[in-house]
Scaffold this active site. Sequence first.
Site, PDB file in Angstrom:
ATOM      1  CG  ASP A 362      -2.029   0.901   1.225  1.00 16.84           C
ATOM      2  OD1 ASP A 362      -2.127   1.683   0.272  1.00 16.84           O
ATOM      3  OD2 ASP A 362      -2.862   0.839   2.164  1.00 16.84           O
ATOM      4  CD1 TRP A 472      -8.779  -8.188  -4.519  1.00 21.69           C
ATOM      5  CD2 TRP A 472      -8.211  -7.919  -6.664  1.00 21.69           C
ATOM      6  NE1 TRP A 472      -9.877  -7.712  -5.176  1.00 21.69           N
ATOM      7  CE2 TRP A 472      -9.562  -7.538  -6.502  1.00 21.69           C
ATOM      8  CE3 TRP A 472      -7.650  -7.828  -7.942  1.00 21.69           C
ATOM      9  CZ2 TRP A 472     -10.351  -7.088  -7.564  1.00 21.69           C
ATOM     10  CZ3 TRP A 472      -8.438  -7.387  -8.992  1.00 21.69           C
ATOM     11  CH2 TRP A 472      -9.763  -7.013  -8.796  1.00 21.69           C
ATOM     12  CG  ASP A 473      -5.675  -5.713   1.357  1.00 23.10           C
ATOM     13  OD1 ASP A 473      -6.520  -6.422   1.936  1.00 23.10           O
ATOM     14  OD2 ASP A 473      -4.724  -5.180   1.951  1.00 23.10           O
ATOM     15  CG  ASP A 543      -3.205  -7.825   8.133  1.00 23.10           C
ATOM     16  OD1 ASP A 543      -2.772  -8.335   7.078  1.00 23.10           O
ATOM     17  OD2 ASP A 543      -3.927  -6.807   8.148  1.00 23.10           O
TER      18      ASP A 543
HETATM   19  C1  GLA Z   1      -4.277  -4.827   4.880  1.00 24.42           C
HETATM   20  C2  GLA Z   1      -3.431  -6.031   4.518  1.00 24.42           C
HETATM   21  C3  GLA Z   1      -1.996  -5.782   4.890  1.00 24.42           C
HETATM   22  C4  GLA Z   1      -1.512  -4.545   4.182  1.00 24.42           C
HETATM   23  C5  GLA Z   1      -2.400  -3.346   4.494  1.00 24.42           C
HETATM   24  C6  GLA Z   1      -2.056  -2.155   3.656  1.00 24.42           C
HETATM   25  O1  GLA Z   1      -4.362  -4.661   6.254  1.00 24.42           O
HETATM   26  O2  GLA Z   1      -3.916  -7.169   5.143  1.00 24.42           O
HETATM   27  O3  GLA Z   1      -1.197  -6.886   4.569  1.00 24.42           O
HETATM   28  O4  GLA Z   1      -1.467  -4.782   2.799  1.00 24.42           O
HETATM   29  O5  GLA Z   1      -3.761  -3.653   4.262  1.00 24.42           O
HETATM   30  O6  GLA Z   1      -2.868  -1.084   3.902  1.00 24.42           O
END
Ligand code: GLA
Length: 778
Positions: A362, A472-473, A543
């Site tokens: 990001d 791809w989030d 995460d």
């Molecule tokens: C989410 C994803 C993380 C990261 C952040 C970036 O939380 O799970 O791995 O990519 O977004 O904003």
Amino acid sequence: MSTIIHLNTRHTSYIMSVLPTGHLQNLYYGRRIRPLKDAAVLTQPNAVPYGSMVAYQKEYPTIGLDDQCLEYSALGKGDYREPAIELTAANGCMVADFKYVCHKTYKGRRGIPKLPSALGTEQNCETTEVILRDEAIGMDLTLFYCVYPEYDVITRFVCAKNNSGQKITLRRLMSAQLDLFDSNYSFVTFDGTWASERTMHSRRLCEGIFVNDSKLGVSSARHNPFVMLTADGCTEETGRCYGMNLVYSGNHSEICEVTFNHKTRLLTGINPSSFAWLLAPGEEFYTPEAVFTYSEEGLNGLSHNLHGFVNNHIVRGEWQNRERPIVINNWEATSFSFTQGKLLSIAKEAADMGIELFVLDDGWFGRRNDDTSSLGDWHVNEKKLPSGLKGLAEKMNALGLDFGLWVEPEMVNEDSDLYRAHPDWAIKAPNRTPSEGRNQFILDLTRKEICDYLTETLSKVFSSANITYIKWDMNRNFSDIYSPTLPPERQGEFFHRYVLGLYGVLETLTQRFPKILFESCASGGNRFDLGMLCYMPQTWASDNTDAQCRIAIQEGTSYGYPISTMGAHVSASPCFATLRNTPIETRFNVAAFGCFGYELDLSKLFEFDKKAIKEQVAYYKAHRRVIQFGRFYRLRGGFNPDKRIWLCVSPDKREAVAALFQETAAVGRGNELLRLTGLDDHLDYTVTGRRQYVNLKTLGDLVNNVLPVEIRGDGVIHTVLSSHYMLAMCDEVFEAGGDLLNGYGIKLKHQFSGTGYNDNVKIFGDYSSRMYELKARE
Ligand code: GLA
């Protein structure tokens, strides 16, 4: 009873027949049995009516639908359990009643319109279609059963067709119903939240209804669609169990009901909550596909069925059964604040260590310096990246790294050019201020023009540089659902239409960019499901990168999903999520059981960690095939059952990798038996402990016990020494037969417990672990 439908996989049978009333009933699902000459032995003796029974039909006064094992039940004719279908006919009547018409069987299978489905050919799959009909309404249901003999899997989905000439509203249409004759089971689910996904929970069934579902709009970390029924006494290695999953990424529901007569009903499919689908005359509606398996070899056996099935029939394209690259991701290292120089400094270290791919997370686009802006503006921030994506990718390639990129296409920030241009593209309910999640709104993917816009915008990004990997989030749950383009009577279609819109976008993009390896992510594992895996071969599991937490998360995930689908990275210590310190070797040993990578600032590491990482990367490459695609087992220490053992065995059983994980150290518990399974009894193996290192820093003043020098535990010399000197964990090499390893195990070296140190003592404290390689001797 003339009609018997008998489906067989290698080790299981699934048998149906038709009740005298015309309803399709389930006779049996379990170990494979020979064809029945006559189904009498499996037929429920309906000798007398049961108390308060509603007799379906005068001619059969002892048959009440409520106490039959049925294949697909409706409401209104005496079955009071949770139904598979609920509808409202044009005249407002809600009674429905479907009876067997005919069935056919053919080799191969068909896809499901607009939905992802499992792959199958005439060589590896056979389909049985059963048609049920409600004459009074004018509706047909086709029940599809796709049989995958090799993996002991049967998948199911349903098509509802309105032949009535009038509108029908479907209020529930489940993918499958499984009625079992008994209820001696536990219902096992995988639950959690952000950063603690898919933790296993088991409860013994008793009378009542238990629902495992998601209303979040995504399959969710709350309750994964994968569930199990385990018979009393079932363990990892023995016993009977059923597994069920759904090829779907939206709201789902797994409903488990035990009746007054101790029968069990399990339903899985689209969550009926907030669902209503208007079926115009002549229209059809297809459910997502449900995946069933049965094993008598315990939970490991059940997982093996599903792992093989996912690797060979769910994951597809160039990355099917292909080893995944080792990545370095910058998110935990830099968050939003990075420069091109910073990224390249991490990349350079990564390349030196043998890492294969850099993922830019990001913050690379628009004016995205925190999470309040720019989602939707998919053009590069040239302040941060003056060479653009193309230039950056070239620089990465020059270092010997492939290049990957993070996107979150389904979202828009209020502070974005996209939102300013199209405020109506964000999901909002009329006359309400829309609620935000992580400062963002969701784009209305029920609308074709928005899906088309996304497909084109992303195609431009993906082809703007040499990009071989996309993360791809999807970072928020749904609220305020409503689409201005749907008429009032179709608002109940919103959630499902969103999922169909998303699948459409993914279908086009994955076709257009077949070489890209897609990783699905939704705040970590908020959308870890078989639907996404049809497009994206792997999912960022969580995460939470704390190794200790990851053991539970990855182990929970492994019940239904193979190692090759789980993104797992080594991050810095202490971990951001828990503040826990974990040795770098344990962080590796856990993350190595996944699609492996690093997610920390490699340019800030001490020499010790750098050297350790270099060896880890080489070790992973040497064992990647067996770890990602071998047969995975969950086991426990033979001496201390609280220690976990993970094991991956190659198909020919000549090679394996095991890891032993200790949570907390305890005096008197320093012995351990490395008890394994799945090896060849007739082969002899060399078992070698991975060369692992202990950081002197962790020893404090005890350093004087293990080194022949006198230094201060917290002094400068200690710090310098610990950065450069690698204290190796003691050697452990054993020769043992598969029969011994499988049955009993081998006795590992004793771990350090304060009474002395020499070459035969293993330094092994809290959160310690060791990997072992097994090789068959010639
Ligand atoms: C989410 C994803 C993380 C990261 C952040 C970036 O939380 O799970 O791995 O990519 O977004 O904003």
